[in-house]
Design a protein around this motif. Structure first.
Motif, PDB file in Angstrom:
ATOM      1  N   GLY A   1     -51.323  -5.389  -6.583  1.00 27.04           N
ATOM      2  CA  GLY A   1     -52.204  -4.338  -6.059  1.00 27.04           C
ATOM      3  C   GLY A   1     -52.044  -4.219  -4.552  1.00 27.04           C
ATOM      4  N   ASN A   2     -51.449  -5.224  -3.973  1.00 26.48           N
ATOM      5  CA  ASN A   2     -51.362  -5.302  -2.515  1.00 26.48           C
ATOM      6  C   ASN A   2     -49.936  -5.547  -2.033  1.00 26.48           C
ATOM      7  OD1 ASN A   2     -52.962  -5.322  -0.146  1.00 26.48           O
ATOM      8  ND2 ASN A   2     -52.608  -7.519   0.042  1.00 26.48           N
ATOM      9  N   PHE A   3     -48.946  -5.333  -2.891  1.00 25.22           N
ATOM     10  CA  PHE A   3     -47.553  -5.677  -2.569  1.00 25.22           C
ATOM     11  C   PHE A   3     -46.920  -4.588  -1.694  1.00 25.22           C
ATOM     12  CE2 PHE A   3     -43.001  -6.140  -3.421  1.00 25.22           C
ATOM     13  CZ  PHE A   3     -42.840  -7.514  -3.327  1.00 25.22           C
ATOM     14  N   PRO A   4     -46.154  -4.981  -0.675  1.00 19.91           N
ATOM     15  CA  PRO A   4     -45.542  -3.960   0.197  1.00 19.91           C
ATOM     16  C   PRO A   4     -44.319  -3.296  -0.448  1.00 19.91           C
ATOM     17  CG  PRO A   4     -44.935  -6.147   0.948  1.00 19.91           C
ATOM     18  CD  PRO A   4     -45.848  -6.358  -0.217  1.00 19.91           C
ATOM     19  N   PHE A   5     -44.559  -2.543  -1.506  1.00 18.63           N
ATOM     20  CA  PHE A   5     -43.459  -1.925  -2.255  1.00 18.63           C
ATOM     21  C   PHE A   5     -42.604  -1.008  -1.373  1.00 18.63           C
ATOM     22  CE2 PHE A   5     -46.356  -2.800  -5.868  1.00 18.63           C
ATOM     23  CZ  PHE A   5     -45.479  -3.490  -6.676  1.00 18.63           C
ATOM     24  N   ASN A   6     -43.217  -0.450  -0.315  1.00 15.13           N
ATOM     25  CA  ASN A   6     -42.466   0.495   0.521  1.00 15.13           C
ATOM     26  C   ASN A   6     -41.308  -0.163   1.263  1.00 15.13           C
ATOM     27  OD1 ASN A   6     -44.301  -0.980   1.961  1.00 15.13           O
ATOM     28  ND2 ASN A   6     -44.644   0.609   3.500  1.00 15.13           N
ATOM     29  N   LYS A   7     -41.430  -1.468   1.548  1.00 12.82           N
ATOM     30  CA  LYS A   7     -40.337  -2.089   2.304  1.00 12.82           C
ATOM     31  C   LYS A   7     -39.704  -3.306   1.603  1.00 12.82           C
ATOM     32  CE  LYS A   7     -43.126  -4.842   5.570  1.00 12.82           C
ATOM     33  NZ  LYS A   7     -44.408  -5.007   5.161  1.00 12.82           N
ATOM     34  N   ALA A   8     -40.399  -3.865   0.607  1.00 11.28           N
ATOM     35  CA  ALA A   8     -39.890  -5.123   0.040  1.00 11.28           C
ATOM     36  C   ALA A   8     -39.263  -4.938  -1.340  1.00 11.28           C
ATOM     37  CB  ALA A   8     -41.013  -6.138  -0.048  1.00 11.28           C
ATOM     38  N   SER A   9     -38.255  -5.776  -1.573  1.00 12.98           N
ATOM     39  CA  SER A   9     -37.590  -5.803  -2.879  1.00 12.98           C
ATOM     40  C   SER A   9     -37.975  -7.110  -3.568  1.00 12.98           C
ATOM     41  CB  SER A   9     -36.083  -5.743  -2.654  1.00 12.98           C
ATOM     42  OG  SER A   9     -35.401  -6.170  -3.800  1.00 12.98           O
ATOM     43  N   ILE A  10     -38.152  -7.038  -4.885  1.00 12.63           N
ATOM     44  CA  ILE A  10     -38.512  -8.224  -5.676  1.00 12.63           C
ATOM     45  C   ILE A  10     -37.216  -8.915  -6.066  1.00 12.63           C
ATOM     46  CG2 ILE A  10     -39.451  -8.887  -7.936  1.00 12.63           C
ATOM     47  CD1 ILE A  10     -41.504  -6.556  -7.433  1.00 12.63           C
ATOM     48  N   ASN A  11     -37.128 -10.202  -5.708  1.00 14.36           N
ATOM     49  CA  ASN A  11     -35.859 -10.895  -5.865  1.00 14.36           C
ATOM     50  C   ASN A  11     -36.112 -12.288  -6.445  1.00 14.36           C
ATOM     51  OD1 ASN A  11     -33.638 -12.639  -5.175  1.00 14.36           O
ATOM     52  ND2 ASN A  11     -32.877 -11.032  -3.821  1.00 14.36           N
ATOM     53  N   ILE A  12     -35.833 -12.461  -7.738  1.00 13.99           N
ATOM     54  CA  ILE A  12     -36.121 -13.763  -8.356  1.00 13.99           C
ATOM     55  C   ILE A  12     -35.001 -14.781  -8.097  1.00 13.99           C
ATOM     56  CG2 ILE A  12     -37.648 -12.834 -10.153  1.00 13.99           C
ATOM     57  CD1 ILE A  12     -35.338 -13.288 -12.162  1.00 13.99           C
ATOM     58  N   ARG A  13     -33.868 -14.307  -7.569  1.00 13.36           N
ATOM     59  CA  ARG A  13     -32.819 -15.268  -7.228  1.00 13.36           C
ATOM     60  C   ARG A  13     -33.268 -16.127  -6.059  1.00 13.36           C
ATOM     61  NH1 ARG A  13     -28.010 -16.825  -8.279  1.00 13.36           N
ATOM     62  NH2 ARG A  13     -27.585 -15.243  -9.850  1.00 13.36           N
ATOM     63  N   LYS A  14     -33.856 -15.473  -5.069  1.00 10.26           N
ATOM     64  CA  LYS A  14     -34.331 -16.216  -3.891  1.00 10.26           C
ATOM     65  C   LYS A  14     -35.785 -16.649  -4.072  1.00 10.26           C
ATOM     66  CE  LYS A  14     -30.579 -15.560  -1.551  1.00 10.26           C
ATOM     67  NZ  LYS A  14     -29.693 -16.626  -1.989  1.00 10.26           N
ATOM     68  N   GLY A  15     -36.508 -15.971  -4.996  1.00 10.33           N
ATOM     69  CA  GLY A  15     -37.937 -16.272  -5.154  1.00 10.33           C
ATOM     70  C   GLY A  15     -38.728 -15.829  -3.949  1.00 10.33           C
ATOM     71  N   LYS A  16     -38.210 -14.880  -3.219  1.00  7.95           N
ATOM     72  CA  LYS A  16     -38.864 -14.365  -2.007  1.00  7.95           C
ATOM     73  C   LYS A  16     -38.635 -12.864  -1.920  1.00  7.95           C
ATOM     74  CE  LYS A  16     -38.387 -18.153   1.270  1.00  7.95           C
ATOM     75  NZ  LYS A  16     -37.138 -18.803   1.560  1.00  7.95           N
ATOM     76  N   GLU A  17     -39.581 -12.188  -1.265  1.00  9.32           N
ATOM     77  CA  GLU A  17     -39.364 -10.753  -1.022  1.00  9.32           C
ATOM     78  C   GLU A  17     -38.158 -10.602  -0.102  1.00  9.32           C
ATOM     79  OE1 GLU A  17     -44.120 -10.397  -0.372  1.00  9.32           O
ATOM     80  OE2 GLU A  17     -42.840  -9.313   1.037  1.00  9.32           O
ATOM     81  N   GLN A  18     -37.368  -9.561  -0.360  1.00  4.88           N
ATOM     82  CA  GLN A  18     -36.246  -9.245   0.535  1.00  4.88           C
ATOM     83  C   GLN A  18     -36.462  -7.818   1.017  1.00  4.88           C
ATOM     84  OE1 GLN A  18     -33.287 -11.671   0.609  1.00  4.88           O
ATOM     85  NE2 GLN A  18     -35.093 -12.784  -0.042  1.00  4.88           N
ATOM     86  N   SER A  19     -35.796  -7.455   2.108  1.00  5.69           N
ATOM     87  CA  SER A  19     -36.006  -6.056   2.504  1.00  5.69           C
ATOM     88  C   SER A  19     -35.230  -5.140   1.559  1.00  5.69           C
ATOM     89  CB  SER A  19     -35.633  -5.790   3.950  1.00  5.69           C
ATOM     90  OG  SER A  19     -34.744  -6.723   4.397  1.00  5.69           O
ATOM     91  N   LYS A  20     -35.840  -3.991   1.339  1.00  5.79           N
ATOM     92  CA  LYS A  20     -35.312  -3.054   0.354  1.00  5.79           C
ATOM     93  C   LYS A  20     -33.967  -2.497   0.815  1.00  5.79           C
ATOM     94  CE  LYS A  20     -38.116   0.513  -1.338  1.00  5.79           C
ATOM     95  NZ  LYS A  20     -39.365   1.068  -1.705  1.00  5.79           N
ATOM     96  N   PRO A  21     -32.909  -2.641   0.008  1.00  5.87           N
ATOM     97  CA  PRO A  21     -31.610  -2.153   0.469  1.00  5.87           C
ATOM     98  C   PRO A  21     -31.434  -0.645   0.297  1.00  5.87           C
ATOM     99  CG  PRO A  21     -31.372  -3.224  -1.658  1.00  5.87           C
ATOM    100  CD  PRO A  21     -32.814  -3.303  -1.285  1.00  5.87           C
ATOM    101  N   GLU A  22     -32.295  -0.012  -0.496  1.00  5.37           N
ATOM    102  CA  GLU A  22     -32.139   1.435  -0.716  1.00  5.37           C
ATOM    103  C   GLU A  22     -33.515   2.052  -0.923  1.00  5.37           C
ATOM    104  OE1 GLU A  22     -29.716   0.715  -4.235  1.00  5.37           O
ATOM    105  OE2 GLU A  22     -31.322   1.518  -5.481  1.00  5.37           O
ATOM    106  N   ALA A  23     -33.545   3.379  -0.837  1.00  3.43           N
ATOM    107  CA  ALA A  23     -34.839   4.055  -0.881  1.00  3.43           C
ATOM    108  C   ALA A  23     -35.282   4.346  -2.315  1.00  3.43           C
ATOM    109  CB  ALA A  23     -34.754   5.356  -0.090  1.00  3.43           C
ATOM    110  N   ALA A  24     -35.591   3.309  -3.050  1.00  2.00           N
ATOM    111  CA  ALA A  24     -36.148   3.515  -4.402  1.00  2.00           C
ATOM    112  C   ALA A  24     -37.637   3.203  -4.322  1.00  2.00           C
ATOM    113  CB  ALA A  24     -35.467   2.584  -5.381  1.00  2.00           C
ATOM    114  N   ALA A  25     -38.445   3.860  -5.180  1.00  2.00           N
ATOM    115  CA  ALA A  25     -39.896   3.592  -5.143  1.00  2.00           C
ATOM    116  C   ALA A  25     -40.154   2.119  -5.413  1.00  2.00           C
ATOM    117  CB  ALA A  25     -40.590   4.472  -6.184  1.00  2.00           C
ATOM    118  N   LEU A  26     -39.531   1.617  -6.465  1.00  2.00           N
ATOM    119  CA  LEU A  26     -39.700   0.204  -6.838  1.00  2.00           C
ATOM    120  C   LEU A  26     -38.322  -0.434  -6.848  1.00  2.00           C
ATOM    121  CD1 LEU A  26     -41.310  -2.191  -8.049  1.00  2.00           C
ATOM    122  CD2 LEU A  26     -41.089  -1.102 -10.295  1.00  2.00           C
TER     123      LEU A  26
END
Ligand code: CTP
Ligand code: MG
Length: 559
Positions: A427-452
C-alpha cells in the motif's frame, strides 16, 4: 497435512510439513533452522510423470459397480490406484503397477462404430467403459473426488467458523490447494498429449509447469505444459571418433520459427485427433507461442508451449520457496484469493496483475522481513552444488536443489501479522521508481517506464508484469491500503458476533473478501465507524501507512 508434499512417502510428508526443528549448523551456530532433506523437485515430477504413463482415463456409465469395475481392470494387471470424479459425466483414473497392462488393455479395446459419422481411429488412453445389459440403480455410488474449488460464498462461510485469522488462512490453503487426485489427473492429461506429439517426436515429453507443480496451484487453475524435445537432442550430441551419421533435417530461420512450426503441427493434431480436446487455438505470434485448448474429460484449460525451459525453472524456484516454510503458501493462497475476489486478477488475459506476479511479490515481501523469512535468489545460487549448474539461453538459472542445505533465520511472525504487513508494504511501495527484485531481495531502481516492474527471476532483462497498466496498479494499491486499514481495526480480527438470523458477521480474512471493501464503503458499515465519511477514513489510513512505511524504510536502511 499440507498436500503439496504429495509424491513423498507418508513419513516424509509429516516431516516436511511439521514445524522445522532448530538444529545445529555445521559451524555450530544455533540461530538457523535447516530445512529437512526431502525429494528434489525433479524427482517428484519424474515420479508423477512415470505414474501417469501407467494410467488410463475412463469415461464411465452413470451407474456402475465399483467392484466389477476393478475386477475388470485387474484382469490386465495390478491396479495401484484409482479414483472417480465428475466432469459432465463420470470418469475414472486407473493407475496400473506396470506399463504392460496398458498394452494389454489396448489390445482388448475396439474402435467404436459411429452412426452417420466416421471415427478418426486414433488409439489413445482415453477410453469409454461399456456396461452391457440393464444397469442396476442399486449399486452403491462410488466416492467421487471433487475437482473444482468452492465458490467465494462457501469459502467465506467456512472461514467464519474458525477461531483466529491464522486458522482461517491455513483453512483457506487446505480448501483451495490442488488435491492428490487433481495433480494426478493433470499429469495424466500431459501424458495423453505426449502420446499425440510422440507420433512425430517419439522422445518428446510433455511436462506440466506453472501452478500445477509450483506448490501454489488452486483447484480450477489452468494446466501449463511444455513440449520438451531435449531427449531428441541428447542423442545427437554423442560424438565418436569414427564414422558417424547425422539426420538430414529441415531448418527454419530461427529457433522461434522452428518452435512455431512444431507447435502448429502438434496443435493441428490435438485439434483433429485428440479425443476430448476442443476449442484449439494456435497463438503462435505471442512472445511465448502457445497452443491453447480445453480438455473436456478433465475440465482443464490447457496452454501448451515449447522451448520454454526458463519457465520450468521458475516453477522449480517457486516450489522451493513454497517448501521452505508453510507460511509462504498460506500467504500466497490468501493474497491470490483476495486478489481474485476483488477482480485484481482475472482468468482473461489483459492489463491485470497475474498470479505469478503476485507470488513473486509475496516472496519479495518475505525477503524483506526482519529477520528475513526467505533467502534471496542469489543465496540459493551460492548454495548450489556442481550438479545444480544450469544455464538456459545464456541465463544462469542455477539454484540449490537440496533443500537441506538452506538455513532459515528464525522468524516467528503470525500469518495475521504477515498478511497485514503485506498490505501495508505494498500500500506504501514506491512503485513509481522501484523494481521488485527477488534475486537481490532488495528494491532496485526501475530500468524502464512500466507501471509495475518485477524483474523476471532468471531473465533479468524481462519484466514479469509488463502487461500491467497504471489503472490496474492503482486499484491494487488502493485495495492494499483499504485491507491494511481494515486489519488495523482490532475488532475485525476477532470472531464476529452471531446475528439473530444465525449468520456470523464477516471478520478476519472473510471481511477482506467482502465486495464492499473494494468499493470503499468497507465492512465497517456494520460497525460503529459507519458514520465516518469515506474520505476521512482513507485520509486516516494514509496517515497511518505513512508512519508505518517510514518505519519500514528506516529499518531497511539500517539493515
Ligand atoms: N511465466 C513467466 N513470466 C510471465 C508469466 C508467466 O515466467 N510473465 C511463467 C511462470 O513460471 C508461471 C508460468 O509461466 O508460473 C505459467 O504462467 P501462468 O499460467 O500465468 O501462471 P501460474 O503460476 O500457472 O498461475 P495460475 O494459477 O494463474 O495459472
Ligand atoms: Mg497457470
Amino acid at each position: 497435512l499440507d498436500r503439496f508434499c504429495l509424491g513423498l512417502e507418508p513419513q516424509t510428508q509429516r516431516r516436511c510439513t511439521s514445524t522445522i526443528p532448530a538444529i545445529k549448523t555445521p559451524t555450530g551456530s544455533k540461530t538457523a533452522d535447516f530445512v529437512k532433506k526431502s525429494k528434489t523437485f525433479q524427482a517428484i515430477q519424474e515420479e508423477r510423470r512415470e505414474q501417469a504413463e501407467r494410467s488410463v482415463l475412463i469415461s464411465c456409465p452413470a451407474k456402475f459397480s465399483e467392484k466389477k469395475f476393478l475386477d475388470f481392470f485387474s484382469k490386465h494387471g495390478t491396479v495401484n490406484k484409482h479414483f472417480f470424479y465428475n466432469s459432465f459425466g463420470a470418469y475414472a483414473v486407473v493407475e496400473f503397477s506396470n506399463k504392460e497392462s496398458i498394452a494389454s488393455l489396448k489390445e482388448s479395446t475396439g474402435i467404436p462404430a459411429v452412426d452417420h459419422e466416421a471415427a478418426v481411429p486414433f488409439k489413445s488412453r482415453l477410453l469409454s467403459l461399456k456396461w452391457p445389459g440393464i444397469q442396476s440403480s442399486n449399486y452403491p455410488t462410488p466416492n467421487f473426488k471433487e475437482q473444482s474449488p468452492p465458490n467465494i460464498g462457501d469459502i467465506s462461510n467456512l472461514l467464519l467458523q474458525k477461531h483466529s485469522v491464522d486458522e482461517q488462512l491455513r483453512c483457506l490453503t487446505e480448501t483451495l490447494q490442488l488435491t492428490e487426485e487433481n495433480i494426478s489427473l493433470r499429469f495424466l492429461v500431459c501424458s495423453l498429449l505426449g502420446d499425440i506429439a510422440g507420433a512425430y517426436f517419439p522422445e518428446c515429453i510433455i511436462r506440466p509447469f506453472g501452478s500445477t507443480v509450483n506448490s501454489f496451484g488452486k483447484l480450477g487453475c489452468d494446466v501449463d505444459m511444455i513440449l520438451d524435445l531435449d531427449g531428441i537432442y541428447a542423442r545427437s550430441q554423442k560424438k565418436g571418433s569414427g564414422l558417424s551419421l547425422e539426420y538430414q533435417v529441415k531448418t527454419g530461420p530461427s529457433e522461434r520459427a522452428v518452435t512455431q512450426s512444431i507447435l502448429s503441427v502438434v496443435g493441428k493434431c490435438v485439434d483433429q485427433f485428440g479425443p476430448g480436446c476442443v476449442g484449439v487455438q494456435n497463438i503462435l505470434q505471442a512472445r511465448c507461442p502457445i497452443v491453447r485448448f480445453a480438455h473436456q474429460p478433465s475440465g482443464f484449460q490447457c496452454d501448451l508451449t515449447a522451448n520454454n525451459k526458463v519457465a520450468m525453472k521458475s516453477s522449480e524456484l517457486l516450489f522451493l520457496y513454497g517448501h521452505l516454510d508453510p507460511r509462504v503458501r498460506h500467504l500466497v493462497f490468501s493474497v491470490r484469493c483476495w486478489a481474485r475476489a476483488h477482480s485484481i486478477t482475472s482468468s482473461i488475459p489483459g492489463a491485470w496483475i497475474t498470479n505469478f506476479s503476485l507470488t513473486v511479490m509475496v516472496v519479495f515481501f518475505l525477503q524483506q522481513r526482519s529477520p528475513a523469512m526467505l533467502p534471496t535468489l542469489d543465496r540459493l545460487k551460492e548454495l548450489a552444488g556442481p550438479s545444480d549448474k544450469c544455464v538456459i539461453e545464456g541465463n544462469d538459472c542455477t539454484i540449490v536443489s537440496d533443500l537441506s542445505k538452506i538455513a532459515l533465520q528464525k522468524n516467528t511472525d503470525t500469518l495475521e501479522k504477515l498478511l497485514q504487513e503485506f498490505f501495508e508494504f505494498y500500500g506504501n511501495f514506491p512503485f513509481n521508481k522501484a523494481s521488485i527484485n527477488i534475486r537481490k531481495g532488495k528494491e532496485q531502481s526501475k530500468p524502464e517506464a512500466a507501471a509495475l516492474h518485477i524483474q523476471n527471476p532468471f531473465e533479468a532483462t524481462l519484466n514479469v508484469s509488463k502487461n500491467v497498466n497504471a489503472a490496474q496498479l492503482e486499484r491494487f494499491v488502493k485495495l492494499c491500503q483499504e485491507s491494511a486499514w481494515l486489519f488495523q481495526q482490532k475488532e475485525n480480527l476477532e470472531p464476529g458476533s452471531t446475528q439473530s438470523n444465525g449468520s456470523v458477521s464477516p471478520w478476519g480474512f472473510a471481511a477482506l473478501l467482502a465486495p464492499s471493501v473494494a468499493s470503499g464503503t468497507g465492512v465497517k458499515s456494520r460497525r460503529k465507524k459507519k458514520t465516518e465519511p469515506a474520505s476521512s477514513r482513507i485520509k486516516n489510513l494514509l496517515d497511518s501507512l505513512k508512519i508505518k512505511g517510514g518505519e519500514t524504510v528506516a529499518k531497511k536502511g539500517s539493515a
